[in-house]
Design a protein around this motif. Structure first.
Motif, mmCIF file in Angstrom:
data_model
loop_
_atom_site.group_PDB
_atom_site.id
_atom_site.type_symbol
_atom_site.label_atom_id
_atom_site.label_comp_id
_atom_site.label_asym_id
_atom_site.label_seq_id
_atom_site.Cartn_x
_atom_site.Cartn_y
_atom_site.Cartn_z
ATOM 1 N N TYR A 168 21.983 -13.623 22.742
ATOM 2 C CA TYR A 168 23.136 -14.378 23.252
ATOM 3 C C TYR A 168 22.913 -14.611 24.736
ATOM 4 N N SER A 221 40.545 -5.459 18.705
ATOM 5 C CA SER A 221 39.181 -5.006 19.009
ATOM 6 C C SER A 221 38.896 -3.627 18.393
ATOM 7 N N VAL A 229 37.996 -4.432 14.823
ATOM 8 C CA VAL A 229 36.614 -4.928 14.762
ATOM 9 C C VAL A 229 35.643 -3.756 14.931
ATOM 10 N N GLU A 286 26.374 -5.419 18.092
ATOM 11 C CA GLU A 286 27.285 -6.278 17.329
ATOM 12 C C GLU A 286 28.707 -6.217 17.876
ATOM 13 N N ALA A 317 28.733 -8.599 20.649
ATOM 14 C CA ALA A 317 28.723 -9.956 20.077
ATOM 15 C C ALA A 317 30.121 -10.333 19.583
ATOM 16 N N ALA A 318 30.786 -9.375 18.926
ATOM 17 C CA ALA A 318 32.130 -9.669 18.406
ATOM 18 C C ALA A 318 33.109 -9.932 19.544
ATOM 19 N N SER A 349 32.441 -11.352 22.177
ATOM 20 C CA SER A 349 32.130 -12.663 22.754
ATOM 21 C C SER A 349 32.699 -13.801 21.929
ATOM 22 N N GLU A 350 33.210 -13.473 20.744
ATOM 23 C CA GLU A 350 33.790 -14.533 19.927
ATOM 24 C C GLU A 350 35.142 -14.915 20.498
ATOM 25 N N ARG A 351 35.536 -16.119 20.234
ATOM 26 C CA ARG A 351 36.723 -16.662 20.900
ATOM 27 C C ARG A 351 38.004 -15.884 20.595
ATOM 28 N N GLU A 352 38.176 -15.500 19.352
ATOM 29 C CA GLU A 352 39.491 -14.959 18.973
ATOM 30 C C GLU A 352 39.796 -13.611 19.631
ATOM 31 N N ILE A 353 38.787 -13.028 20.263
ATOM 32 C CA ILE A 353 39.036 -11.739 20.897
ATOM 33 C C ILE A 353 39.932 -11.893 22.128
#
Ligand SMILES: [Zn+2]
Length: 456
Positions: free
Chosen positions: A128, A365, A368, A437, A440-441, A443-447
């Motif tokens: 990433y 979070s 996740v 990971e 990475a999670a 970095s996803e938008r919904e966080i």
């Protein structure tokens, strides 16, 4: 995102190098050198880094990224003293592999935790390469093993207005059956010493017919403070206790291990009245308690000595729930002793710095994190509302407003603070994969959901 052999090899080398620096804060040794190495590692991994003076060992801070979500990672590079060296199977500062484990002082606490996260970060960044869409502040201190005497001051000065969403705590546990635990809280602590002097010097015990005895005084004072169920008999003691919310309470209603197992393991047999197989875990998570750590005074040597001691002391600790303030509890203790007729007993405060915290487990979070821990460790994660022990997490939880997230690789037989401290290589590698990971999670938008503060 399975970490590459290069990432794993580099992680192993980093851990070897860090363990080789005997950064023993109790002796003030090796701290600058270790801080330097930690800063280099963070800087090589793309962080803006700086060091700040602590009382004994410097703080290292690495920062990267920007966005609506802020993650704080807290670790420490100092270690406990290695003695007694003779009980180590191999030299404590040589990271040594045996039976699928890596042995060495700091292999778990806390260098192994730090290095596994950093290796995960590298694995994540190798895939990433865009600008990081969240803010990551990595704080690594060098005084944790001596009680973090500078941490509150440092955070106040360096981060006066910082708010954060998640604080990834310096360690986390994997239980004996291989389940990763996510710690959401800690108890606070107040440690005191009661001191009682009744004469200028020790006297002949025949004078016990007329003079009171400091050990009797202390025994009576201590026993006036608690009943057989463990309930603390200090007026106002429970006043400020914040009860667990429904979600935390529900998590603690289903113990992840049996009371019997804990009894077998520890040999602890006498339960407080009212504690049983269904309630013990709630007590561990939520109940404040009062311990007598030691009674001292008089004659304890061989044979009889008919003496009336002039002085005695007792050390006590209170494990406190969120809401209870250690300094306030010390005042209530003083008042209660006076009320019970023990105004001749001095209360000396030994530690009143650590407040209890507990974060709401309902958090995206954390969810996740739990899912990814299950993936990497192959067992469902256990979300534990609070440790039964204490940790200096309140500056992160109260001041930064962060949710506490204690996940890591410290396994059941890690021998923390003892000879032959170790980690399982499998857990080390799982933690690297998990970290990659998890980053990475995040970095996803919904966080980047709006910050909700739900801490006790
Ligand atoms: Zn430690």
């Amino acid at each position: 995102m399975r970490p590459s052999p290069e990432i794993l090899a580099a992680a192993r080398q980093n851990l070897t190098d860090l363990v080789a620096i005997p950064s023993v804060s109790a002796r003030g040794e090796g701290l600058e050198r270790c801080a330097q190495r930690v800063e280099e590692l963070l800087s090589e991994a793309g962080f803006q880094t700086a060091q700040y003076p602590g009382g004994v060992g410097p703080f290292v801070v690495g920062e990267v990224g920007d966005g609506p979500f802020t993650l704080v990672i807290y670790n420490h590079y100092d270690v406990q003293p290695e003695d007694p060296v003779s009980l180590w199977t191999a030299p404590p500062f040589d990271l040594t592999e045996r039976d699928g484990r890596l042995f060495g002082r700091g292999s778990a606490d806390d260098k192994g935790e730090f290095v596994s996260r950093l290796a995960g970060w590298r694995a994540f960044r190798s895939q990433y390469q865009q600008p990081l869409p969240f803010k990551l502040i990595w704080i690594v201190e060098g005084e944790e093993e001596i009680g973090s005497p500078s941490l509150v001051r440092f955070l106040g000065e360096r981060f006066p207005d910082t708010k954060a969403d998640l604080c990834w705590w310096e360690f986390g546990e994997v239980d004996r059956s291989g389940r990763p635990i996510i710690l959401m809280g800690f108890k606070g602590i107040l440690a005191v010493e009661l001191q009682c002097r009744t004469a200028k010097t020790d006297l002949h015990s025949s004078l016990g017919a007329i003079f009171d005895n400091p050990l009797w005084r202390l025994a009576a004072a201590v026993s006036s403070l608690r009943d057989a169920s463990g309930r603390v008999l200090i007026d106002g003691f429970y006043e400020d206790v914040i009860a667990p919310n429904a979600r935390s309470a529900k998590l603690a209603a289903w113990p992840p291990f049996a009371l019997e197992d804990l009894q077998d393991e520890t040999g602890g047999q006498r339960l407080l009245s009212g504690v049983d197989a269904s309630s013990f875990y709630e007590h561990l998570n939520f109940e404040p308690c009062l311990n007598v750590n030691g009674f001292h005074g008089g004659y304890g040597g061989e044979g009889a000595k008919t003496v009336l001691p002039c002085y005695g002391s007792a050390k006590l600790d209170f494990r406190l729930a969120p809401g209870q303030r250690p300094v306030r509890i010390a005042e209530l203790l003083r008042r209660q002793l006076d009320r019970n007729g023990f105004d001749d007993i001095e209360v000396k405060i030994l530690d009143a710095e650590v407040l209890g915290v507990r974060s709401d487990p309902l958090n995206y979070s954390v969810e996740v994190g739990a899912r990814l821990l299950e993936k990497w460790f192959g067992r469902p994660a256990v979300i534990q509302p609070s440790s039964a022990a204490s940790g200096l997490a309140h500056p992160f939880v109260h001041k930064f407003g962060a949710t506490l997230f204690g996940a890591g690789l410290t396994h059941h037989g890690a021998m923390l603070h003892s000879p032959d401290e170790n980690i399982l290589i499998e857990h080390f590698e799982n933690m690297i994969g998990f970290s990659a990971e998890f980053f990475a999670a995040l970095s996803e938008r919904e966080i980047g959901v709006p910050r909700v503060s739900a801490n006790d």
